[in-house]
Scaffold this motif. Structure first.
Motif, short mmCIF file in Angstrom:
data_model
loop_
_atom_site.label_atom_id
_atom_site.label_comp_id
_atom_site.label_asym_id
_atom_site.label_seq_id
_atom_site.Cartn_x
_atom_site.Cartn_y
_atom_site.Cartn_z
N TRP A 78 8.90 9.33 -5.21
CA TRP A 78 9.99 9.02 -4.29
C TRP A 78 11.01 10.14 -4.27
CZ3 TRP A 78 8.49 5.51 -1.17
CH2 TRP A 78 7.61 4.53 -1.61
N LYS A 79 11.36 10.58 -3.08
CA LYS A 79 12.35 11.65 -2.90
C LYS A 79 13.76 11.10 -3.11
CE LYS A 79 13.57 15.25 0.42
NZ LYS A 79 13.25 15.79 1.75
N TYR A 80 14.04 9.96 -2.49
CA TYR A 80 15.35 9.33 -2.68
C TYR A 80 15.28 7.87 -2.23
CZ TYR A 80 16.13 10.05 2.34
OH TYR A 80 16.01 10.03 3.70
N HIS A 81 16.31 7.13 -2.60
CA HIS A 81 16.51 5.74 -2.18
C HIS A 81 17.91 5.63 -1.62
CE1 HIS A 81 13.43 5.52 -5.33
NE2 HIS A 81 12.96 4.49 -4.66
N GLU A 82 18.10 4.77 -0.66
CA GLU A 82 19.44 4.53 -0.14
C GLU A 82 19.59 3.07 0.25
OE1 GLU A 82 19.35 5.73 4.53
OE2 GLU A 82 19.42 7.40 3.13
N HIS A 83 20.84 2.64 0.32
CA HIS A 83 21.18 1.26 0.70
C HIS A 83 21.81 1.30 2.09
CE1 HIS A 83 20.47 -0.59 -3.24
NE2 HIS A 83 20.89 0.57 -3.72
N TRP A 139 10.94 -0.30 3.41
CA TRP A 139 12.19 -1.01 3.22
C TRP A 139 11.94 -2.24 2.35
CZ3 TRP A 139 11.14 1.79 7.43
CH2 TRP A 139 12.14 2.61 7.94
N THR A 140 12.88 -2.50 1.45
CA THR A 140 12.88 -3.72 0.66
C THR A 140 14.05 -4.57 1.15
OG1 THR A 140 11.99 -2.57 -1.26
CG2 THR A 140 13.06 -4.67 -1.66
N LEU A 163 16.10 1.30 1.13
CA LEU A 163 15.14 2.18 1.79
C LEU A 163 14.57 3.15 0.76
CD1 LEU A 163 13.74 3.58 4.20
CD2 LEU A 163 15.88 4.85 4.55
N HIS A 164 13.24 3.20 0.66
CA HIS A 164 12.55 4.14 -0.22
C HIS A 164 11.95 5.22 0.67
CE1 HIS A 164 12.42 0.81 -3.22
NE2 HIS A 164 12.18 0.08 -2.14
N VAL A 165 12.21 6.50 0.37
CA VAL A 165 11.64 7.61 1.13
C VAL A 165 10.85 8.49 0.18
CG1 VAL A 165 12.13 9.59 2.62
CG2 VAL A 165 13.56 7.54 2.76
N ALA A 166 9.57 8.72 0.50
CA ALA A 166 8.70 9.53 -0.35
C ALA A 166 8.77 10.99 0.07
CB ALA A 166 7.27 9.02 -0.24
N TYR A 167 8.28 11.87 -0.79
CA TYR A 167 8.25 13.29 -0.49
C TYR A 167 7.39 13.60 0.73
CZ TYR A 167 10.68 14.53 -4.77
OH TYR A 167 11.62 14.65 -5.75
N ASN A 168 6.35 12.81 0.98
CA ASN A 168 5.48 13.06 2.13
C ASN A 168 6.01 12.43 3.42
OD1 ASN A 168 4.96 10.35 1.86
ND2 ASN A 168 2.81 10.58 1.31
N PRO A 207 0.80 -1.23 0.00
CA PRO A 207 0.00 0.00 0.00
C PRO A 207 0.83 1.28 0.00
CG PRO A 207 -0.90 -1.56 1.58
CD PRO A 207 0.37 -2.16 1.05
N VAL A 208 1.97 1.30 0.70
CA VAL A 208 2.82 2.50 0.71
C VAL A 208 3.45 2.70 -0.66
CG1 VAL A 208 4.86 3.55 1.74
CG2 VAL A 208 3.23 2.33 3.18
N MET A 209 3.84 1.62 -1.33
CA MET A 209 4.40 1.73 -2.68
C MET A 209 3.36 2.25 -3.65
SD MET A 209 7.55 0.78 -2.64
CE MET A 209 8.49 -0.38 -3.54
N ARG A 210 2.13 1.76 -3.52
CA ARG A 210 1.05 2.19 -4.41
C ARG A 210 0.71 3.66 -4.17
NH1 ARG A 210 -3.56 -0.58 -2.76
NH2 ARG A 210 -2.21 -2.38 -2.66
N LYS A 211 0.64 4.06 -2.91
CA LYS A 211 0.29 5.43 -2.55
C LYS A 211 1.32 6.43 -3.08
CE LYS A 211 -0.01 8.30 1.58
NZ LYS A 211 0.25 8.30 3.02
N ASN A 212 2.60 6.06 -3.06
CA ASN A 212 3.68 6.97 -3.44
C ASN A 212 4.28 6.64 -4.80
OD1 ASN A 212 3.84 8.59 -0.94
ND2 ASN A 212 4.24 6.58 -0.06
#
Length: 101
Positions: free
Chosen positions: A30-35, A52-53, A42-47, A21-26
């Motif tokens: 996505w603002k950025y991703h990091e390992h 985490w994957t 880690l996926h971080v959205a603008y909101n 649901p978080v992936m679908r919502k955003n």
């Protein structure tokens, strides 16, 4: 249940209905991703939403017992959302950081 799209008779099945649901919502926001460490993305959205994957390797050809075990792990630790890659590896999607460690 997720929004259902009109089925297409050819090509890959629509992944939208199976997304976390978080992936679908955003999606696309996505603002950025990091390992943070190997095997974790880690996926971080603008909101501010975070998901985490957690990646896990498997053998190329999976038998039913291995699939059931992987799904049991997903039920227990991964909020029931998993993703199989093209190379038959599995990715668990979680929003709770304590489940990643």
């Amino acid at each position: 249940m997720a929004d259902m799209r009109e089925p297409i008779e050819s090509g890959c099945p629509d992944p939208w209905q199976y997304m976390h649901p978080v992936m679908r919502k955003n999606f696309g926001q996505w603002k950025y991703h990091e390992h943070p460490r190997p095997g974790v993305l880690l996926h971080v959205a603008y909101n501010g939403d975070r998901v985490w994957t957690v990646k896990a390797g498997t053998q190329r050809i999976l038998d039913v017992f291995t699939l059931r075990k992987l799904c049991d792990i997903g039920d227990t630790f991964a909020e029931v959302h998993v993703h199989f890659t093209l190379r038959s590896n599995i990715e668990y999607l979680v929003t709770d950081e304590s489940k990643v460690t």
